[in-house]
Enzyme design. Structure first.
Site, PDB file in Angstrom:
ATOM      1  CG  ASP A   1      -7.494  -4.583   3.583  1.00  0.00           C
ATOM      2  OD1 ASP A   1      -8.557  -4.655   4.020  1.00  0.00           O
ATOM      3  OD2 ASP A   1      -7.425  -3.988   2.471  1.00  0.00           O
TER       4      ASP A   1
ATOM      5  CG  ASP B   1      -1.662 -20.590  -0.075  1.00  0.00           C
ATOM      6  OD1 ASP B   1      -0.998 -20.661   1.160  1.00  0.00           O
ATOM      7  OD2 ASP B   1      -1.470 -21.540  -1.034  1.00  0.00           O
TER       8      ASP B   1
ATOM      9  CG  ASP C   1     -12.847  -7.066   4.777  1.00  0.00           C
ATOM     10  OD1 ASP C   1     -12.504  -6.648   6.180  1.00  0.00           O
ATOM     11  OD2 ASP C   1     -13.205  -6.498   3.811  1.00  0.00           O
TER      12      ASP C   1
ATOM     13  CE  LYS D   1       1.985 -18.434  -1.724  1.00  0.00           C
ATOM     14  NZ  LYS D   1       1.358 -19.776  -1.529  1.00  0.00           N
TER      15      LYS D   1
ATOM     16  CE1 TYR E   1      -2.994  -3.007   0.326  1.00  0.00           C
ATOM     17  CE2 TYR E   1      -4.099  -2.139   2.382  1.00  0.00           C
ATOM     18  CZ  TYR E   1      -4.075  -2.997   1.389  1.00  0.00           C
ATOM     19  OH  TYR E   1      -5.009  -4.068   1.321  1.00  0.00           O
TER      20      TYR E   1
END
Length: 356
Positions: A244, A220, A248, A188, A142
């Site tokens: 993020d 994942d 959610d 990851k 970001y």
């Protein structure tokens, strides 16, 4: 009498509605527990673009820095989606986080017993689930440079330093000490060098927390395990993008994104906000669920002001309201005895605080 100043940024969409109800709750709980609250109202997001041409005016930053905490609603909407990236509402929020050095985003996801049927997962899968996502908030994709969108390609840069990783890791381990003493680093590392650095640094930090169990999980697999066996997780430590997404996902395990709060801490002033967006499709209809924002204010009372009794009273009132069968439209089909508007829900929570 103790006095605290709050910078209120209502934002766009349903932001003003949910903030108004939260202020109603804060006024009640502050009066009951003997402290004063002052409010300064500032602009950020699409409303700021419309009013002054920028998503985050300097005046808003200045007011926030002089405050004891920031209460934030939500920003954004289709109206501003076609603007250049630096003029879009979301850029204002990223700049605010950076300006306040709020690098640690705490996102609790817990099951309300009264709303177990609201989850899409089986009751036996979600029973007792209480996950805290600790998301690094001011680094990664970001904010990384260089970044650019060209006519035929685009690129972003993910950058993390040892210092950035270590400071968020310590917050996660400290949080775990007050919970089930278990941290899961989500990364990851099989393909990303930044994730490899995260594993190295977090592993070193773990040596200072011999009482905490640390394990590692690829993002994942973590996404899969959150819906397969969410009870496995206690504190889930992530970089910015992964946090993020996963927070959610965790919110939907609990039944509604309108229920879950967040606190962004670590720097000069904390930001307290619901994890959901501005929901422009329901703005102005009086049907938004204010509970996530109300619970965010409880985190503010606890972390920013040290008013633990007041924070507990707010959380207790929310649970009592849900137990009594009061619902907003988003959760109305789950054992509702009475469906309330946004304002009515704020008033009922306030009543439970005053008589609780």
């Amino acid at each position: 009498m103790k006095h605290y100043n709050i910078c209120v940024i209502k934002g766009d969409g349903i932001g003003p509605e949910i903030c108004d109800e939260t202020i109603k709750v804060l006024d009640a709980v502050s009066g009951k527990f003997g402290f004063e609250l002052g409010y300064d109202y500032e602009l950020m997001g699409g409303c700021a673009v419309d009013f002054c041409g920028e998503p985050l005016p300097e005046k808003t930053i200045a007011t926030a820095l002089k405050s004891d905490a920031v209460l934030f609603g939500a920003i954004g909407g289709e109206k501003w989606d076609s603007l250049p990236r630096d003029k879009r509402p979301e850029s204002g929020l990223l700049k605010l986080r950076k300006s306040l050095e709020a690098f640690a985003n705490l996102r609790p996801a817990m099951i309300f017993d009264e709303l177990k049927n609201a989850s899409t997962l089986k009751p036996e899968v979600i029973d007792g689930v209480d996950v805290l996502v600790v998301r690094e908030l001011t680094g990664g994709l970001y904010f990384g440079q260089p970044r650019e969108k060209l006519s035929d390609k685009a690129y972003n840069t993910m950058v993390y330093s040892t210092e950035e990783i270590e400071r968020i890791a310590r917050i996660a381990f400290d949080a775990a000490r007050t919970r089930k003493k278990h941290v899961t680093l989500v990364d990851k590392a099989n393909v990303l060098e930044t994730s490899q650095l995260w594993r190295e640094v977090v592993g070193r930090v773990a040596a200072d927390y011999s009482d905490i169990t640390l394990d590692f999980m690829y993002v994942d697999n973590a996404a899969m395990q959150l819906v397969r066996n969410p009870g496995f997780f206690d504190v889930l430590l992530t970089e910015n993008l992964f946090g993020d997404i996963l927070s959610d996902e965790a919110s939907q395990i609990c039944g509604s994104i309108g229920l879950l709060p967040s606190a962004s801490l670590g720097g000069k002033v904390g930001i307290y906000e619901p994890i959901h967006g501005s929901a422009p499709d329901i703005a102005g209809q009086g049907i938004a669920n204010p509970i996530a924002t109300v619970l965010s204010s409880a985190l503010m009372l606890r972390y920013a002001f040290g008013e633990n009794d007041a924070a507990n009273a707010v959380e207790k009132a929310v649970r009592a309201v849900l137990k009594a069968g009061y619902r907003t439209k988003d959760i109305a089909k789950f054992d509702a005895k009475e469906v309330l508007s946004t304002a009515e829900m704020g008033s009922v929570i306030t009543e439970f605080i005053l008589r609780g």
